[in-house]
Design an enzyme around this catalytic site. Sequence first.
Site, mmCIF file in Angstrom:
data_model
loop_
_atom_site.group_PDB
_atom_site.id
_atom_site.type_symbol
_atom_site.label_atom_id
_atom_site.label_comp_id
_atom_site.label_asym_id
_atom_site.label_seq_id
_atom_site.Cartn_x
_atom_site.Cartn_y
_atom_site.Cartn_z
ATOM 1 N N HIS A 162 0.814 -1.211 0.000
ATOM 2 C CA HIS A 162 0.000 0.000 0.000
ATOM 3 C C HIS A 162 0.850 1.264 0.000
ATOM 4 C CE1 HIS A 162 -3.562 2.454 0.739
ATOM 5 N NE2 HIS A 162 -2.861 3.100 1.642
ATOM 6 N N HIS A 171 -9.828 3.193 0.243
ATOM 7 C CA HIS A 171 -9.919 2.689 1.617
ATOM 8 C C HIS A 171 -10.775 1.430 1.586
ATOM 9 C CE1 HIS A 171 -9.258 4.198 5.938
ATOM 10 N NE2 HIS A 171 -8.117 4.292 5.300
#
Length: 749
Positions: free
Chosen positions: A55, A104
């Site tokens: 990420h 998200h």
Amino acid sequence: MTLDTVKHANETPDVDQPWAELGLKQDEYERIRTILGRRPTGAELAMYSVMWSEHCSYKSSKVHLRQFGDKAPENDALLVGIGENAGVVDVGQGYAVTFKVESHNHPSYIEPYQGAATGVGGIVRDILAMGARPVAVMDPLRFGAADHPDTKRVLPGVVAGIGGYGNCLGLPNIGGEVVFDPCYQGNPLVNALCVGVMKHEDIHLAKASGAGNKVILYGARTGGDGIGGVSVLASETFDDSKPTKRPAVQVGDPFQEKLLIECTLEIFREDLVDGIQDLGGAGLSCATSELASAGSGGMRVELDHVPLRDATLSPEEILMSESQERMCAIVEPGKVDRFLEICEKWDVIATVIGEVTDGERLEIFWHGEQIVDVPPRTVAHEGPVYERPYARPEWQDALQADDANKLARPGTAEELRAQVLKVISSPNQASKSWITDQYDRFVQGNTVLSQPEDSGMVRIDEDTNLGVAVATDGNGRYAKLDPYTGAQLALAESYRNVAATGARPLAISNCLNFGSPEDPAVMWQFAEATRGLADGCLALGTPVTGGNVSLYNQTGETAIHPTPVVAVLGVIDDVDRRTPMAFADEGHLLYLLGDTKEELGGSAWSQVIHDHLGGLPPAVDLDREKLLGEILIAASRDGMIDAAHDLSDGGLIQALVESCLRGGKGARIVVPDAVDPFVLLFSESAGRAVVAVPRSEELRFTDMCGARGLPATRIGVVDGEELDIQGEFVIPLAELRAAHEATIPSLLV
């Protein structure tokens, strides 16, 4: 327990460390030891593990993302590009606009409300960190099948989190998408976009320069929520057959963020910071290492000065915590007192936790003992770079050979009418007002277009009416059929949506949502989509300003459809000249712009009527898209059209239904000679729009289209209270509205 200091690490080289549990591979752990010339301390291991996560480091995607720079078109409007918290473009009159879209996804599946809420909070802080006042948000969303029980768990929580956080911040939510598909079951996509406005001279960057300058952490206290957070969650496949890393999702406080925004903007106005960074993924590990890495020296941090909500947190946990509503600023010593005064005024906790040094190391201390001594670039910018193997999947040829154009079509006008109603009432084509009505679209008073318009639009200067428009689009079904073309179709649709409102497209941000990079088929999809997007941006002259990559969106062996979401931002000199989508004036003539071909691969019709995905997606002609955009913008500016709506998912019939219902007016449509009514209504050929032209402007408009070589076919007129496809069927607006608006509430209430 003995504190694991740098000295202790030097003296105990053979201590077992939990590198695998923290998501590191053995070769990555060995590389850390080589960089440091010793084993890492526990705190250093924590920092490297989150900053080298998929990420944060983009280690599987970097080699492909370089194309966005290598193929970047020349664009004088670009002020800040890839590499900062968000991109910045010049929109004229001394104004600059910054925007970015991020994901998200994984946190929102585990804890829908907080996952989505903190997604909004994080992207808002990215925009704030550039020096801008946030002015609007958008949310492209993907969920599993609309009738699946888990969708009823996830979707309401996500929507409530987006609305609850954004509404409390006082930011209008002006657009986005909601898409349902079984491939997103267990892996919803919650992408969040924010737009901010500033003057050119207000741009701030994330760097720590000037030896002796102070490092100030301000905002909320650091807690145990979100330890590892999105940096770990988004770097591993969910698998119900084995234990999975599922750390606590961050907990957001929008009221604290609102104070943080106003406090930061006042600090900017008084020119009190030399560098600034928000604390999002990887928390303090990210903020300290990135600021130091981008600066001109080193940094020394006293970690025990960090204000805590939980006094039992270990140094490693403090460094990994992704607690929300926090920022880190670099401040000259002579400005520290005033900085702290402003924070106190806004009831924002602010603490000096360190200073910039003239060295080349990031050094962190805990109660006087050194626990971190690293070269900051190795943490923040010189992580692993993988050239993952990729290969066109074996099933791709069979998928493309399964031609949707050969599916059974309606044999009578009655069947055609029934299929129209079934498509426009399907979850993906139905009205999303039940969702968007939970968002405040008009707070601040500068929203001029919002859902369900083609793009959201906000005024940024009340004296001149200068404004910006933003649209987000992405079709995972198209990208599954052909990732290269699918990515370009997402770009083209978003570009077209912005142009349809009268704004001139300037630049893009993107959120690239894919499955596991360890699967060669997924990496092929990613490589092709990235190549397609880079080539498309070059052709359209719209540079990529930044964005996000979200990988590991799959459960076990089941990956989501490749879903590149593309956000296009455009500028309009006068928002009063904007073009809405509503057919509002009887007698206006309806023109179909562009060419309609027999293109049903990945279409809404094939999905709804036949539950089919196969064939090829619509072809892309970027020169035509550019020409169509120029015509729409000129026609809007010069008052030649009163309504415009792009054609995409659902084809012409979907656009007609939406524009009729939006304006409360019907339409009479004449099917041109030698045209199959079914193809006319349901084809999803790209590069098309439907416009409403006042009779007084018809000659001027058609002359412009003819001179520029854009096909413009007169197909009808705005009239009455029904949609009349002459020679085929008639549907009263009341029946259309009932079908279009009832679906989502019936599934989710």
